[in-house]
Design a protein around this motif. Structure first.
Motif, mmCIF file in Angstrom:
data_model
loop_
_atom_site.group_PDB
_atom_site.id
_atom_site.type_symbol
_atom_site.label_atom_id
_atom_site.label_comp_id
_atom_site.label_asym_id
_atom_site.label_seq_id
_atom_site.Cartn_x
_atom_site.Cartn_y
_atom_site.Cartn_z
ATOM 1 N N SER A 3 0.815 -1.213 0.000
ATOM 2 C CA SER A 3 0.000 0.000 0.000
ATOM 3 C C SER A 3 0.853 1.269 0.000
ATOM 4 N N VAL A 4 2.143 1.148 -0.295
ATOM 5 C CA VAL A 4 3.047 2.297 -0.257
ATOM 6 C C VAL A 4 3.596 2.594 -1.644
ATOM 7 N N LEU A 5 3.589 3.873 -2.011
ATOM 8 C CA LEU A 5 4.299 4.381 -3.174
ATOM 9 C C LEU A 5 5.506 5.150 -2.649
ATOM 10 N N THR A 17 7.757 18.278 -2.420
ATOM 11 C CA THR A 17 6.706 19.014 -3.123
ATOM 12 C C THR A 17 5.870 18.085 -3.983
ATOM 13 N N VAL A 18 6.537 17.198 -4.722
ATOM 14 C CA VAL A 18 5.816 16.267 -5.597
ATOM 15 C C VAL A 18 4.912 15.352 -4.777
ATOM 16 N N ALA A 19 5.428 14.801 -3.693
ATOM 17 C CA ALA A 19 4.636 13.881 -2.873
ATOM 18 C C ALA A 19 3.451 14.597 -2.229
ATOM 19 N N ARG A 20 3.676 15.803 -1.751
ATOM 20 C CA ARG A 20 2.587 16.557 -1.110
ATOM 21 C C ARG A 20 1.463 16.838 -2.104
ATOM 22 N N LEU A 21 1.814 17.272 -3.312
ATOM 23 C CA LEU A 21 0.796 17.571 -4.317
ATOM 24 C C LEU A 21 0.109 16.299 -4.800
ATOM 25 N N LEU A 22 0.875 15.237 -4.945
ATOM 26 C CA LEU A 22 0.302 13.957 -5.369
ATOM 27 C C LEU A 22 -0.701 13.454 -4.336
ATOM 28 N N ALA A 23 -0.348 13.576 -3.065
ATOM 29 C CA ALA A 23 -1.229 13.114 -1.999
ATOM 30 C C ALA A 23 -2.525 13.910 -1.975
ATOM 31 N N ARG A 24 -2.428 15.211 -2.124
ATOM 32 C CA ARG A 24 -3.629 16.039 -2.097
ATOM 33 C C ARG A 24 -4.521 15.760 -3.311
ATOM 34 N N ARG A 25 -3.904 15.598 -4.450
ATOM 35 C CA ARG A 25 -4.682 15.418 -5.674
ATOM 36 C C ARG A 25 -5.431 14.099 -5.686
ATOM 37 N N HIS A 26 -4.813 13.048 -5.138
ATOM 38 C CA HIS A 26 -5.380 11.703 -5.277
ATOM 39 C C HIS A 26 -5.941 11.123 -3.986
ATOM 40 N N ASP A 113 7.752 -1.217 -9.599
ATOM 41 C CA ASP A 113 7.012 -0.146 -10.256
ATOM 42 C C ASP A 113 6.276 0.759 -9.279
ATOM 43 N N ARG A 114 6.485 0.578 -7.977
ATOM 44 C CA ARG A 114 5.889 1.469 -6.983
ATOM 45 C C ARG A 114 6.930 2.378 -6.342
ATOM 46 N N ALA A 115 8.061 2.517 -6.988
ATOM 47 C CA ALA A 115 9.131 3.376 -6.455
ATOM 48 C C ALA A 115 9.797 4.135 -7.587
ATOM 49 N N VAL A 116 10.190 5.374 -7.302
ATOM 50 C CA VAL A 116 10.944 6.177 -8.259
ATOM 51 C C VAL A 116 11.868 7.101 -7.481
ATOM 52 N N TRP A 117 13.016 7.377 -8.065
ATOM 53 C CA TRP A 117 13.974 8.307 -7.461
ATOM 54 C C TRP A 117 14.128 9.522 -8.353
ATOM 55 N N GLU A 175 4.571 13.514 -14.512
ATOM 56 C CA GLU A 175 5.425 12.381 -14.875
ATOM 57 C C GLU A 175 5.389 11.297 -13.795
ATOM 58 N N VAL A 176 5.399 11.706 -12.547
ATOM 59 C CA VAL A 176 5.323 10.727 -11.458
ATOM 60 C C VAL A 176 3.951 10.049 -11.458
ATOM 61 N N GLU A 177 2.907 10.809 -11.727
ATOM 62 C CA GLU A 177 1.571 10.215 -11.839
ATOM 63 C C GLU A 177 1.544 9.126 -12.910
ATOM 64 N N LYS A 178 2.194 9.375 -14.021
ATOM 65 C CA LYS A 178 2.235 8.373 -15.088
ATOM 66 C C LYS A 178 2.945 7.107 -14.621
ATOM 67 N N LEU A 179 4.023 7.274 -13.884
ATOM 68 C CA LEU A 179 4.761 6.108 -13.399
ATOM 69 C C LEU A 179 3.946 5.299 -12.402
ATOM 70 N N PHE A 180 3.106 5.976 -11.629
ATOM 71 C CA PHE A 180 2.298 5.312 -10.610
ATOM 72 C C PHE A 180 0.849 5.089 -11.070
ATOM 73 N N ALA A 181 0.595 5.220 -12.348
ATOM 74 C CA ALA A 181 -0.790 5.204 -12.843
ATOM 75 C C ALA A 181 -1.529 3.936 -12.452
ATOM 76 N N ASP A 182 -0.913 2.784 -12.604
ATOM 77 C CA ASP A 182 -1.599 1.521 -12.289
ATOM 78 C C ASP A 182 -1.930 1.433 -10.803
ATOM 79 N N ALA A 183 -0.972 1.815 -9.963
ATOM 80 C CA ALA A 183 -1.204 1.744 -8.522
ATOM 81 C C ALA A 183 -2.285 2.729 -8.097
ATOM 82 N N LEU A 184 -2.274 3.931 -8.666
ATOM 83 C CA LEU A 184 -3.288 4.925 -8.312
ATOM 84 C C LEU A 184 -4.672 4.478 -8.759
ATOM 85 N N ALA A 185 -4.738 3.822 -9.909
ATOM 86 C CA ALA A 185 -6.034 3.335 -10.405
ATOM 87 C C ALA A 185 -6.570 2.207 -9.535
ATOM 88 N N ALA A 186 -5.664 1.370 -9.028
ATOM 89 C CA ALA A 186 -6.089 0.229 -8.206
ATOM 90 C C ALA A 186 -6.471 0.655 -6.797
#
Length: 265
Positions: A3-5, A17-26, A113-117, A175-186
């Motif tokens: 359950s972790v990205l 910044t990316v994680a904060r915005l991603l969390a709020r958006r999704h 596929d649930r991690a990116v640097w 770009e990060v959303e695209k990388l995590f697209a499958d996990a976010l959809a699930a």
């Protein structure tokens, strides 16, 4: 920890910044490793970690004059990864958590596929750090962490998103959303404003505890109550990205943090 990205990278990469915005958006839980720094240091001290003890014993003015290798050891970069994993295992499985921080390494997060640097070029990192007013020793540690993380990531084959200054913050989030697209959809993700508000409260509490942990140090200077925190508005609206500047002494557990004109769901 399915359950972790994970978002890793050195200081200046933009991962917070990316994680904060991603969390709020999704509707994700945001785990910011920086907000647990003093908790982790206390755990290391309790476990008798020598480098953590050396850092605490040194006068603050002398801590950052150590050689790069000693600075890295006293930063607990490698040790904190296991502590982050321990923190995350204690969280509920739902909703998804986006965990970010410099100590997030492939050894902890894996290379799937649930991690990116996010890896900035040295020039981008240098420019971003220049605006923070860091003392030379801190800047030296942050630059060495870029090389350390690059080596770890290259050896693991983990996914990398280059930060070369050509993307805006919004583009990087996309770009990060695209990388995590499958996990976010699930999922699962928070669906309602009330649940989103509770997740924002979780992140704000972590920030408050971080400041309290710092001012609890015997060597800490300054007025804890007057320290100004930047906290997320807890209204829970998907489109809200407001931050609220609040003195630590004015934070109340029973009072939500809200931007002017915003209200709880």
């Amino acid at each position: 920890m399915a359950s972790v990205l994970w978002i890793g990278g050195p200081p200046g990469a933009g991962k917070t910044t990316v994680a904060r915005l991603l969390a709020r958006r999704h509707g994700l839980r945001w785990y910011n490793a920086d907000a647990h720094t003093w908790e982790h240091r206390d755990r290391a001290l309790a476990a008798g970690h020598a480098a953590a003890a050396r850092w605490e014993r040194l006068p603050p003015a002398e801590r950052w004059s150590a050689p790069p290798g000693e600075l890295l050891a006293m930063s607990l970069h490698h040790e904190r990864g296991a502590m982050i994993a321990e923190d995350l295992r204690a969280l509920p499985d739902a909703p998804l958590t986006v965990a970010e921080g410099t100590p997030v390494t492939p050894a902890v997060a894996g290379a799937g596929d649930r991690a990116v640097w996010l890896l900035p070029t040295p020039e981008v990192q240098r420019a971003r750090l220049a605006g923070r007013g860091l003392r030379p020793g801190v800047a030296e540690l942050y630059r060495s962490l870029l090389g350390e993380i690059e080596t770890q990531v290259a050896g693991s084959g983990a996914r990398v998103l280059a930060v070369d200054g050509r993307r805006s913050v919004a583009d990087t989030v996309t770009e990060v959303e695209k990388l995590f697209a499958d996990a976010l959809a699930a999922g699962p993700v928070a669906r309602g404003a009330a649940e989103r508000a509770r997740l924002l409260r979780y992140a704000n509490r972590a920030t408050v505890r971080q400041y309290e942990g710092f001012f609890a140090r015997p060597w800490a200077l300054g007025d804890a109550a007057a320290a100004v925190l930047s906290l997320a508005c807890e209204c829970g609206r998907t489109a809200c990205q407001a931050q609220v500047e609040l003195p630590l002494g004015e934070f109340r557990e029973e009072r939500p943090v809200l931007a002017p004109g915003h209200r709880l769901p």
